[in-house]
Design a protein around this motif. Structure first.
Motif, PDB file in Angstrom:
ATOM      1  N   UNK A   6       6.138 -16.258   7.987  1.00  0.00           N
ATOM      2  CA  UNK A   6       5.102 -16.749   8.894  1.00  0.00           C
ATOM      3  C   UNK A   6       3.867 -17.055   8.046  1.00  0.00           C
ATOM      4  N   UNK A   7       3.155 -18.114   8.398  1.00  0.00           N
ATOM      5  CA  UNK A   7       1.886 -18.447   7.757  1.00  0.00           C
ATOM      6  C   UNK A   7       0.784 -18.292   8.791  1.00  0.00           C
ATOM      7  N   UNK A   8      -0.144 -17.389   8.551  1.00  0.00           N
ATOM      8  CA  UNK A   8      -1.203 -17.086   9.508  1.00  0.00           C
ATOM      9  C   UNK A   8      -2.499 -17.713   9.023  1.00  0.00           C
ATOM     10  N   UNK A   9      -3.014 -18.660   9.789  1.00  0.00           N
ATOM     11  CA  UNK A   9      -4.211 -19.401   9.391  1.00  0.00           C
ATOM     12  C   UNK A   9      -5.415 -18.923  10.182  1.00  0.00           C
ATOM     13  N   UNK A  66     -12.647 -17.780   6.643  1.00  0.00           N
ATOM     14  CA  UNK A  66     -12.292 -18.932   7.484  1.00  0.00           C
ATOM     15  C   UNK A  66     -11.623 -20.022   6.657  1.00  0.00           C
ATOM     16  N   UNK A  67     -10.534 -20.544   7.175  1.00  0.00           N
ATOM     17  CA  UNK A  67      -9.754 -21.563   6.477  1.00  0.00           C
ATOM     18  C   UNK A  67      -8.629 -21.008   5.647  1.00  0.00           C
ATOM     19  N   UNK A  68      -8.596 -19.681   5.463  1.00  0.00           N
ATOM     20  CA  UNK A  68      -7.542 -19.060   4.659  1.00  0.00           C
ATOM     21  C   UNK A  68      -6.220 -19.053   5.403  1.00  0.00           C
ATOM     22  N   UNK A  69      -5.125 -19.066   4.641  1.00  0.00           N
ATOM     23  CA  UNK A  69      -3.786 -18.897   5.185  1.00  0.00           C
ATOM     24  C   UNK A  69      -3.134 -17.708   4.505  1.00  0.00           C
ATOM     25  N   UNK A  70      -2.594 -16.793   5.294  1.00  0.00           N
ATOM     26  CA  UNK A  70      -1.996 -15.563   4.801  1.00  0.00           C
ATOM     27  C   UNK A  70      -0.507 -15.566   5.114  1.00  0.00           C
ATOM     28  N   UNK A 370       1.026 -19.991  12.445  1.00  0.00           N
ATOM     29  CA  UNK A 370       0.274 -19.555  13.617  1.00  0.00           C
ATOM     30  C   UNK A 370      -1.203 -19.638  13.266  1.00  0.00           C
ATOM     31  N   UNK A 371      -1.941 -20.406  14.056  1.00  0.00           N
ATOM     32  CA  UNK A 371      -3.356 -20.650  13.789  1.00  0.00           C
ATOM     33  C   UNK A 371      -4.205 -19.925  14.805  1.00  0.00           C
ATOM     34  N   UNK A 372      -5.120 -19.107  14.330  1.00  0.00           N
ATOM     35  CA  UNK A 372      -6.057 -18.396  15.184  1.00  0.00           C
ATOM     36  C   UNK A 372      -7.381 -19.145  15.219  1.00  0.00           C
ATOM     37  N   UNK A 373      -7.877 -19.445  16.414  1.00  0.00           N
ATOM     38  CA  UNK A 373      -9.186 -20.067  16.528  1.00  0.00           C
ATOM     39  C   UNK A 373      -9.185 -21.487  17.025  1.00  0.00           C
ATOM     40  N   UNK A 374      -8.013 -22.047  17.303  1.00  0.00           N
ATOM     41  CA  UNK A 374      -7.941 -23.407  17.822  1.00  0.00           C
ATOM     42  C   UNK A 374      -7.688 -24.429  16.738  1.00  0.00           C
ATOM     43  N   UNK A 375      -6.948 -25.472  17.093  1.00  0.00           N
ATOM     44  CA  UNK A 375      -6.624 -26.537  16.135  1.00  0.00           C
ATOM     45  C   UNK A 375      -7.837 -27.435  15.885  1.00  0.00           C
TER      46      UNK A 375
END
Length: 375
Positions: A6-9, A66-70, A370-375
């Motif tokens: 999973x990539x968490x943005x 902000x902007x990082x992907x984990x 999965x992006x947190x905070x809206x596209x």
């Protein structure tokens, strides 16, 4: 052991955001599993001797600036949740079992009650990855998902815009100004700022008098429409082995053409919960299929439009009659692609109809972003 990435943005404005992953480990006999803070090491808690025992490991996965992907690595999990929180950490406990005590929006004494968190749901097994956005309990921070399979094809569910919570809260207040039913009481604020919007079912958990009597007149109209002696017959397509089943009302009981299956009048609480009174789970495949379609039709207020459920309906016919589940209506209206579970049977759809559940799934998944905070 099989794993999936999973990539968490982090698309929020916070550098203090975290994720948690919980579920049942399918390759270890459905053992409770929580990922540790490195995002890849499974933690299988043992049963504690006392209730509300703290976790033995730090399981908060930092999402960076902000902007990082984990990147996180997921084993086969069922009934899993991917939790997010910003500007704080979540508190999980263990009860004997072990049983995980999850954060709650309906218990004011819960340590997570006044902080900003959200979750999405998934199951990954040997057959497929299935993931969805859930507004069944509440709405808070926007979450979006993109699933990429091994061939490079993608599916996306866009979720709410960055200001989605405020839009939903404002719309709930506007609806309450129109019908005074209590929709504004679903808005939860912290220090004057919108924290979350509760579903009607969660709102009733906090205040069991909320929405009392809301659906009862509509239920009476439905029962009258399909009463014996009228020309109207309700047809429910179970979308399962039983196919089409029909119903008429005799007295106060809706009786289906399948022997032994009948329904008393549901209350407002039964309609919003989808799981109590006549809508309680029965472990009868045919009855539970009918229940799902009846509950969806009540929440969407389509039962007086025509006698074919769900195949006689379209998305444009949902929520057009009053009363209706305005929380669900508003969640769909605000979502960028109108999708996301807003009540437990929001996956009910006409054959070939548009998905409302906000799900992605594939038998050969490669990456879930999965992006947190809206596209």
């Amino acid at each position: 052991m099989a794993t999936l990435n999973f990539a968490l943005k982090n698309n929020t404005t916070s550098s203090n955001a975290y994720a948690y992953v919980t579920g049942l480990a399918l390759d270890r006999g459905n053992a409770l599993c929580i990922l540790r803070s490195d995002g890849k090491t499974p933690y299988y808690p043992s049963s504690p001797s006392a209730t509300l025992t703290k976790l033995s490991w730090d399981c908060a996965i930092p999402l960076g600036a902000p902007g990082s992907t984990t990147a996180v690595t997921i084993p086969h999990l069922a009934g899993a949740r991917l939790w997010f929180v910003r500007d704080n950490k979540l508190t999980f406990y263990l009860n004997p079992g072990p049983a995980l005590v999850e954060p709650s929006v309906s218990n004011p004494s819960d340590p997570n009650f006044n902080i900003n968190w959200a979750f999405c749901e998934f199951t990954w097994n040997s057959a497929q990855l299935y993931a969805n956005l859930s507004y069944v309990d509440f709405v808070s921070m926007p979450i979006a998902m993109t699933l990429t399979n091994s061939s490079g094809a993608t599916q996306t569910v866009k979720g709410l815009p960055s200001n989605g919570l405020d839009l939903i809260c404002n719309a709930l207040k506007t609806q309450n100004n129109q019908d005074h039913a209590g929709w504004d009481q679903l808005v939860v604020q912290q220090n004057g700022v919108n924290l979350r919007a509760l579903s009607p079912n969660m709102g009733r958990t906090l205040n069991n008098s909320l929405f009392n009597g809301y659906f009862e007149n509509y239920v009476n109209q439905v029962w009258a429409r399909y009463a014996n002696g009228t020309a109207n017959t309700l047809t429910v397509n179970t979308q399962a082995g039983a196919g089409d089943v029909t119903a008429k009302v005799a007295g106060d009981v809706m009786c289906f053409s399948v022997s032994g299956i009948s329904y008393t009048k549901p209350s407002t609480g039964d309609i919003f919960s989808n799981s109590t009174g006549p809508f309680a789970n029965s472990n009868n495949i045919t009855r539970d299929a009918i229940t799902a379609r009846l509950a969806a039709a009540f929440n969407r207020s389509t039962l007086l439009l025509n006698g074919s459920q769900p195949n006689g309906q379209t998305v444009s016919s949902y929520y057009q009659n009053s009363p209706t589940n305005h929380f669900s209506r508003i969640c769909h209206a605000v979502s960028l692609d109108t999708r996301g579970y807003a009540f437990p049977y929001d996956d009910v759809a006409p054959d070939g109809g548009l998905d409302q559940s906000g799900s992605v799934y594939d038998g050969n998944p490669k990456l879930l972003t999965v992006t947190l905070g809206g596209l």
